[in-house]
Design an enzyme around this catalytic site. Structure first.
Site, mmCIF file in Angstrom:
data_model
loop_
_atom_site.group_PDB
_atom_site.id
_atom_site.type_symbol
_atom_site.label_atom_id
_atom_site.label_comp_id
_atom_site.label_asym_id
_atom_site.label_seq_id
_atom_site.Cartn_x
_atom_site.Cartn_y
_atom_site.Cartn_z
ATOM 1 N N TRP A 1 -7.113 20.467 25.689
ATOM 2 C CA TRP A 1 -6.246 21.657 25.793
ATOM 3 C C TRP A 1 -5.877 22.186 24.424
ATOM 4 O O TRP A 1 -5.765 23.402 24.222
ATOM 5 C CB TRP A 1 -5.002 21.347 26.633
ATOM 6 N N ASP B 1 2.659 23.117 22.873
ATOM 7 C CA ASP B 1 2.242 23.195 24.271
ATOM 8 C C ASP B 1 2.729 21.906 24.931
ATOM 9 O O ASP B 1 2.194 20.830 24.689
ATOM 10 C CB ASP B 1 0.713 23.306 24.364
ATOM 11 N N LYS C 1 3.391 20.680 36.383
ATOM 12 C CA LYS C 1 3.362 19.214 36.308
ATOM 13 C C LYS C 1 4.754 18.623 36.567
ATOM 14 O O LYS C 1 4.930 17.780 37.430
ATOM 15 C CB LYS C 1 2.882 18.763 34.926
HETATM 16 C C1 LIG Z 1 -1.497 20.255 28.023
HETATM 17 C C2 LIG Z 1 -2.034 21.372 28.857
HETATM 18 N N1 LIG Z 1 -2.107 22.608 28.326
HETATM 19 C C3 LIG Z 1 -2.577 23.642 29.027
HETATM 20 C C4 LIG Z 1 -3.008 23.498 30.325
HETATM 21 C C5 LIG Z 1 -3.518 24.686 31.080
HETATM 22 O O1 LIG Z 1 -2.512 25.119 31.900
HETATM 23 P P1 LIG Z 1 -2.625 26.373 32.876
HETATM 24 O O2 LIG Z 1 -3.548 25.981 33.971
HETATM 25 O O3 LIG Z 1 -1.200 26.562 33.306
HETATM 26 O O4 LIG Z 1 -3.128 27.529 32.093
HETATM 27 C C6 LIG Z 1 -2.929 22.232 30.932
HETATM 28 C C7 LIG Z 1 -3.355 22.037 32.328
HETATM 29 O O5 LIG Z 1 -3.435 20.959 32.847
HETATM 30 C C8 LIG Z 1 -2.424 21.161 30.171
HETATM 31 O O6 LIG Z 1 -2.338 19.926 30.718
#
Ligand SMILES: Cc1ncc(COP(=O)(O)O)c(C=O)c1O
Length: 348
Positions: free
Chosen positions: A90, A159, A183
């Site tokens: 991510w 994030d 989550k």
């Molecule tokens: C740490 C992290 N960042 C970003 C995301 C992406 O999130 P979204 O699906 O809300 O765009 C996730 C999804 O699991 C994640 O775990």
């Protein structure tokens, strides 16, 4: 998972929110009733995380993935570089989004270890627009114990999608924290953004209104129709979190659950953990039973015990136990029993 009491209350309010006779999905987002929900959610967030007054609380949409684009669009000018700590998939996606239309710099990375460890201290570019990191690496199973330190005056962006409100968060050390709700906070659809007000006006004039943090701050997160139901359920989850004793208490519970599992995996002759000791996440415990076939058999044991969702992310394979806030201790008890049974079967 969402806490079961929250789901029960949410179900009741589907038909009538409080005494209004109108279901939560049917109320106007601009009416007083929903206004109270939004105000209460913000107040609980401020209380739980000790959010200072100079930090705005925004309820947005588009998931963390939209934040990957909004952060550089708002905070990096044409002449600036944005720095990223690359600690997992991510983090890499956030970096790629920023790289697609401006200058970026990798301040540190643990890609060489296949993200089994956390990156070293950041080596920043000269006066970057900000330093971005991912507090918990959902897929790799690593988590920063403390935030990285940016150079003086450089905003720190986090994030926190997979560990938001799983432990206290220092909003003096951070300048922008974002998280998809799905989550630890509530249903998918809501993205929480906590942003220092001094960053609100940095966006270039060319940026469309809807992409500007300032637009959402000025309109109290009502620039367009917000994700009403996600915010409503999140408000209930925040109430539940307060009833649990707040972020310190939930962090203790999460830490104990994770340690029980890590200790058992360490003691096992059959299972192996994926990540370095100092990097272990208390949210996502990533491990393996020793190969694809053994992992599949382990998952079958889990299925028979009523445990779902333990398959590792497709990019790393193996197994992953996610211990988000609502995960009850009983689920960890059950998983430990499964491990005992699986080991016994292996020994036969
Ligand atoms: C740490 C992290 N960042 C970003 C995301 C992406 O999130 P979204 O699906 O809300 O765009 C996730 C999804 O699991 C994640 O775990």
């Amino acid at each position: 998972m969402l806490p079961e009491p929250v789901l029960s209350v949410a179900r009741e309010h589907l038909l009538s929110l409080g005494e209004t006779g109108i279901g939560v999905l049917e109320h106007s987002h601009r009416g007083d009733v929903f206004g109270d929900v939004l105000a209460s959610a913000e107040a609980r967030i401020r209380r739980l995380a000790a959010v200072p007054d100079d930090v705005a609380v925004l309820f947005l949409q588009g998931g963390a993935s939209l934040q990957f684009a909004m952060v550089p669009a708002n905070l990096r000018s044409r002449a600036d570089t944005a720095d990223y700590i690359i600690s997992g998939t991510w983090a890499m996606k956030a970096f790629e989004a920023a790289r697609s239309d401006g200058a970026v710099h990798v301040a540190s990375s643990s890609q060489d270890s296949d993200f089994r460890n956390l990156p070293g201290p950041p080596e920043c570019s000269d006066q970057p627009a900000y330093l971005h990191y991912t507090s918990n690496n959902t897929i790799a199973g690593t988590q920063f114990a403390t935030p990285p330190t940016p150079p003086d005056g450089v905003p720190l962006i986090c994030d926190a999608s997979s560990d938001i409100f799983s432990r206290p968060i220092d909003l003096h050390a951070h300048d922008l924290v974002y998280a998809g709700a799905q989550k630890n906070l509530g249903p998918a659809g809501l993205t929480l953004v906590l942003i220092r007000r001094t960053l609100l006006e940095r966006a270039p004039d060319s940026l469309p209104l809807i992409h500007r943090y300032a637009t959402h701050a000025q309109s109290g997160s009502l620039y367009n129709t917000p994700p009403v139901f996600s915010i409503f359920v999140t408000e209930l989850v925040l109430e539940w979190l307060e009833e649990q004793g707040g972020l310190e208490s939930i962090a203790d519970r999460n830490r104990i659950q994770a340690s029980r599992l890590y200790d058992r995996i360490d003691a096992s002759h059959v299972l192996t953990g994926r990540v370095g000791l100092c990097a272990r996440s208390s949210m996502n415990v990533v491990f393996s039973a020793g190969g694809k076939e053994a992992d599949t058999r382990f998952l079958e044991h889990c299925r028979r015990a009523g445990l779902a969702g333990l398959k590792g992310h497709r990019s790393v394979g193996g197994l992953r136990a996610s211990l988000y806030n609502a995960q009850p201790d009983a689920a960890v008890d059950r998983l430990l029993e499964v491990i005992d049974a699986f080991e016994a079967e292996q020994a036969e």
